[in-house]
Scaffold this motif. Structure first.
Motif, PDB file in Angstrom:
ATOM      1  N   THR A   1       0.953  -1.090   0.024  1.00 30.95           N
ATOM      2  CA  THR A   1       0.157   0.004   0.007  1.00 30.95           C
ATOM      3  C   THR A   1       0.874   1.487   0.038  1.00 30.95           C
ATOM      4  O   THR A   1       1.850   1.345   0.807  1.00 30.95           O
ATOM      5  CB  THR A   1      -0.889   0.030   1.368  1.00 30.95           C
ATOM      6  OG1 THR A   1      -1.697  -0.979   1.260  1.00 30.95           O
ATOM      7  CG2 THR A   1      -1.919   1.103   1.212  1.00 30.95           C
ATOM      8  N   ALA A   2       0.522   2.221  -0.852  1.00 35.45           N
ATOM      9  CA  ALA A   2       1.180   3.441  -0.785  1.00 35.45           C
ATOM     10  C   ALA A   2       0.438   4.345  -1.060  1.00 35.45           C
ATOM     11  O   ALA A   2      -0.894   4.440  -1.569  1.00 35.45           O
ATOM     12  CB  ALA A   2       2.244   3.515  -1.796  1.00 35.45           C
ATOM     13  N   LEU A   3       0.775   5.892  -0.737  1.00 34.31           N
ATOM     14  CA  LEU A   3       0.046   6.928  -0.935  1.00 34.31           C
ATOM     15  C   LEU A   3       0.375   7.879  -2.040  1.00 34.31           C
ATOM     16  O   LEU A   3       1.657   8.171  -1.960  1.00 34.31           O
ATOM     17  CB  LEU A   3      -0.058   7.823   0.370  1.00 34.31           C
ATOM     18  CG  LEU A   3      -1.079   8.898   0.401  1.00 34.31           C
ATOM     19  CD1 LEU A   3      -2.459   8.438   0.759  1.00 34.31           C
ATOM     20  CD2 LEU A   3      -0.786   9.976   1.624  1.00 34.31           C
ATOM     21  N   VAL A   4      -0.699   8.361  -3.103  1.00 32.53           N
ATOM     22  CA  VAL A   4      -0.088   9.147  -4.038  1.00 32.53           C
ATOM     23  C   VAL A   4      -0.854  10.340  -4.044  1.00 32.53           C
ATOM     24  O   VAL A   4      -1.957  10.369  -4.326  1.00 32.53           O
ATOM     25  CB  VAL A   4      -0.152   8.503  -5.503  1.00 32.53           C
ATOM     26  CG1 VAL A   4       0.577   9.601  -6.624  1.00 32.53           C
ATOM     27  CG2 VAL A   4       0.638   7.311  -5.397  1.00 32.53           C
ATOM     28  N   THR A   5      -0.462  11.406  -3.531  1.00 31.62           N
ATOM     29  CA  THR A   5      -1.272  12.682  -3.296  1.00 31.62           C
ATOM     30  C   THR A   5      -0.604  13.945  -3.855  1.00 31.62           C
ATOM     31  O   THR A   5       0.722  14.217  -4.131  1.00 31.62           O
ATOM     32  CB  THR A   5      -1.405  12.832  -1.988  1.00 31.62           C
ATOM     33  OG1 THR A   5      -2.123  14.115  -1.671  1.00 31.62           O
ATOM     34  CG2 THR A   5      -0.359  12.840  -1.059  1.00 31.62           C
ATOM     35  N   SER A   6      -1.336  15.095  -4.112  1.00 26.69           N
ATOM     36  CA  SER A   6      -0.723  16.340  -4.337  1.00 26.69           C
ATOM     37  C   SER A   6      -0.621  17.458  -3.277  1.00 26.69           C
ATOM     38  O   SER A   6      -0.053  18.230  -3.335  1.00 26.69           O
ATOM     39  CB  SER A   6      -1.904  17.085  -5.467  1.00 26.69           C
ATOM     40  OG  SER A   6      -1.973  16.133  -6.728  1.00 26.69           O
ATOM     41  N   SER A   7      -0.891  16.669  -2.089  1.00 29.88           N
ATOM     42  CA  SER A   7      -0.785  17.390  -0.975  1.00 29.88           C
ATOM     43  C   SER A   7       0.700  17.221  -0.533  1.00 29.88           C
ATOM     44  O   SER A   7       1.250  16.284  -0.796  1.00 29.88           O
ATOM     45  CB  SER A   7      -1.953  16.986   0.495  1.00 29.88           C
ATOM     46  OG  SER A   7      -3.240  17.229  -0.078  1.00 29.88           O
ATOM     47  N   TYR A   8       1.121  18.322   0.226  1.00 26.36           N
ATOM     48  CA  TYR A   8       2.549  18.224   0.974  1.00 26.36           C
ATOM     49  C   TYR A   8       2.750  17.117   2.197  1.00 26.36           C
ATOM     50  O   TYR A   8       1.544  16.755   2.615  1.00 26.36           O
ATOM     51  CB  TYR A   8       2.769  19.583   1.522  1.00 26.36           C
ATOM     52  CG  TYR A   8       3.228  20.561   0.310  1.00 26.36           C
ATOM     53  CD1 TYR A   8       4.321  20.822  -0.298  1.00 26.36           C
ATOM     54  CD2 TYR A   8       2.081  21.184  -0.359  1.00 26.36           C
ATOM     55  CE1 TYR A   8       4.523  21.441  -1.300  1.00 26.36           C
ATOM     56  CE2 TYR A   8       2.301  21.940  -1.561  1.00 26.36           C
ATOM     57  CZ  TYR A   8       3.489  22.109  -2.150  1.00 26.36           C
ATOM     58  OH  TYR A   8       3.689  23.022  -3.069  1.00 26.36           O
TER      59      TYR A   8
ATOM     60  N   PHE B   1       5.413   7.202   0.548  1.00 26.84           N
ATOM     61  CA  PHE B   1       4.498   8.353   0.176  1.00 26.84           C
ATOM     62  C   PHE B   1       5.143   9.255  -0.933  1.00 26.84           C
ATOM     63  O   PHE B   1       6.014   9.737  -0.932  1.00 26.84           O
ATOM     64  CB  PHE B   1       4.209   9.556   1.289  1.00 26.84           C
ATOM     65  CG  PHE B   1       3.830   8.906   2.624  1.00 26.84           C
ATOM     66  CD1 PHE B   1       2.381   8.602   2.728  1.00 26.84           C
ATOM     67  CD2 PHE B   1       4.782   8.043   3.490  1.00 26.84           C
ATOM     68  CE1 PHE B   1       2.237   7.585   3.952  1.00 26.84           C
ATOM     69  CE2 PHE B   1       4.408   7.547   4.419  1.00 26.84           C
ATOM     70  CZ  PHE B   1       2.982   7.355   5.070  1.00 26.84           C
ATOM     71  N   ILE B   2       4.095   9.253  -2.118  1.00 26.45           N
ATOM     72  CA  ILE B   2       4.417  10.382  -3.066  1.00 26.45           C
ATOM     73  C   ILE B   2       3.599  11.792  -2.850  1.00 26.45           C
ATOM     74  O   ILE B   2       2.419  11.666  -3.096  1.00 26.45           O
ATOM     75  CB  ILE B   2       4.002   9.769  -4.785  1.00 26.45           C
ATOM     76  CG1 ILE B   2       4.714   8.465  -4.759  1.00 26.45           C
ATOM     77  CG2 ILE B   2       4.349  10.680  -5.703  1.00 26.45           C
ATOM     78  CD1 ILE B   2       6.196   8.507  -4.792  1.00 26.45           C
ATOM     79  N   THR B   3       4.423  12.690  -2.610  1.00 30.13           N
ATOM     80  CA  THR B   3       3.699  13.918  -2.306  1.00 30.13           C
ATOM     81  C   THR B   3       3.911  15.104  -3.184  1.00 30.13           C
ATOM     82  O   THR B   3       4.774  14.779  -4.040  1.00 30.13           O
ATOM     83  CB  THR B   3       4.093  14.265  -0.683  1.00 30.13           C
ATOM     84  OG1 THR B   3       5.497  14.310  -0.761  1.00 30.13           O
ATOM     85  CG2 THR B   3       3.629  13.122   0.412  1.00 30.13           C
ATOM     86  N   ARG B   4       3.552  16.170  -2.976  1.00 27.17           N
ATOM     87  CA  ARG B   4       3.873  17.382  -4.052  1.00 27.17           C
ATOM     88  C   ARG B   4       5.110  17.509  -4.153  1.00 27.17           C
ATOM     89  O   ARG B   4       5.636  17.977  -5.232  1.00 27.17           O
ATOM     90  CB  ARG B   4       2.903  18.538  -3.503  1.00 27.17           C
ATOM     91  CG  ARG B   4       3.226  19.829  -4.544  1.00 27.17           C
ATOM     92  CD  ARG B   4       2.424  19.436  -5.830  1.00 27.17           C
ATOM     93  NE  ARG B   4       2.900  20.481  -6.847  1.00 27.17           N
ATOM     94  CZ  ARG B   4       3.956  20.439  -7.495  1.00 27.17           C
ATOM     95  NH1 ARG B   4       4.918  19.611  -7.396  1.00 27.17           N
ATOM     96  NH2 ARG B   4       4.124  21.271  -8.476  1.00 27.17           N
TER      97      ARG B   4
END
Length: 216
Positions: free
Chosen positions: A108-115, A135-138
């Motif tokens: 499980t991973a997170l891909v978001t445009s948030s910081y 986590f892939i963030t902005r």
């Protein structure tokens, strides 16, 4: 659905019920500083799922305003701090879905445009950070969603063929990024305007509970 080995989750509007939070902070700023009144429906239709830079550009182009990106960044961050992002609730069944994915042995991973600060504050408050491998963030990318870069980077980190990766998104913006990265995307939204925009999703669900059923 048994061929998936990893699930990539969006954050805002997908795992956390943050759109009301963002709307309640942006609306007073737009009203007081720029004389623009927006409703929550306007927020969902025009702002949700986009970066601050995109929204500032949209305001200047579509509403003929003169919004400075740095000034809006400062104003919104100050407003968020006063409102306390730790108050943002999880979307219904978010933790249950993460438990199911974990029990299935999927990455499980997170891909978001948030910081990353937003991720740490909100998911940290709900004690969910340990569910995610990365986590892939902005800060991680040059081009955020709808550009496929965030999902291409996540795919590279997973070192899996694209057909083994599922994406869960709530907006057309995120779904577009996932599909252009060659990934299977489940669109999750109760908002009618967003559901219409999610026609390019491989599956469409109203709730995360419906997504959970895909793993059985």
């Amino acid at each position: 659905m048994n061929n998936f080995k990893a699930v990539l989750f969006d954050l805002d509007g997908t795992l956390i019920d943050s759109e009301h939070f963002y709307f309640s902070n942006w609306a007073p700023i737009l009203s007081e500083a720029y004389g623009l009144q927006i409703s929550f429906e306007d927020w969902i239709s025009n702002f949700a799922g986009h970066t601050l830079a995109h929204n500032v550009a949209m305001l200047n182009k579509d509403f003929n305003l003169k919004v400075d990106e740095k000034e809006m960044w400062t104003a919104t961050r100050a407003s968020y701090a006063n409102a306390d992002m730790r108050s943002i609730r999880l979307m219904p069944h978010a933790q249950e879905l993460l438990e199911v994915v974990k029990a299935k042995g999927l990455t499980t991973a997170l891909v978001t445009s948030s910081y990353k600060t937003t991720v740490d504050i909100v998911l940290g408050e709900h004690k969910l950070l340990d569910y995610f491998s990365f986590f892939i963030t902005r800060e991680s990318v040059d081009q955020p969603k709808p550009n496929p870069e965030p999902y291409l980077l996540a795919t590279k980190k997973l070192a899996l063929p694209s057909e083994h990766i599922m994406v869960v998104e709530d907006t057309s913006t995120g779904c577009t990024a996932a599909k252009e990265a060659g990934l299977f995307c489940v669109g999750v939204s109760k908002q009618e305007v967003e559901r219409e925009r999610l026609s390019h999703a491989d599956r469409l669900a109203s709730t995360l509970k419906e997504v959970e059923s895909l793993f059985f």
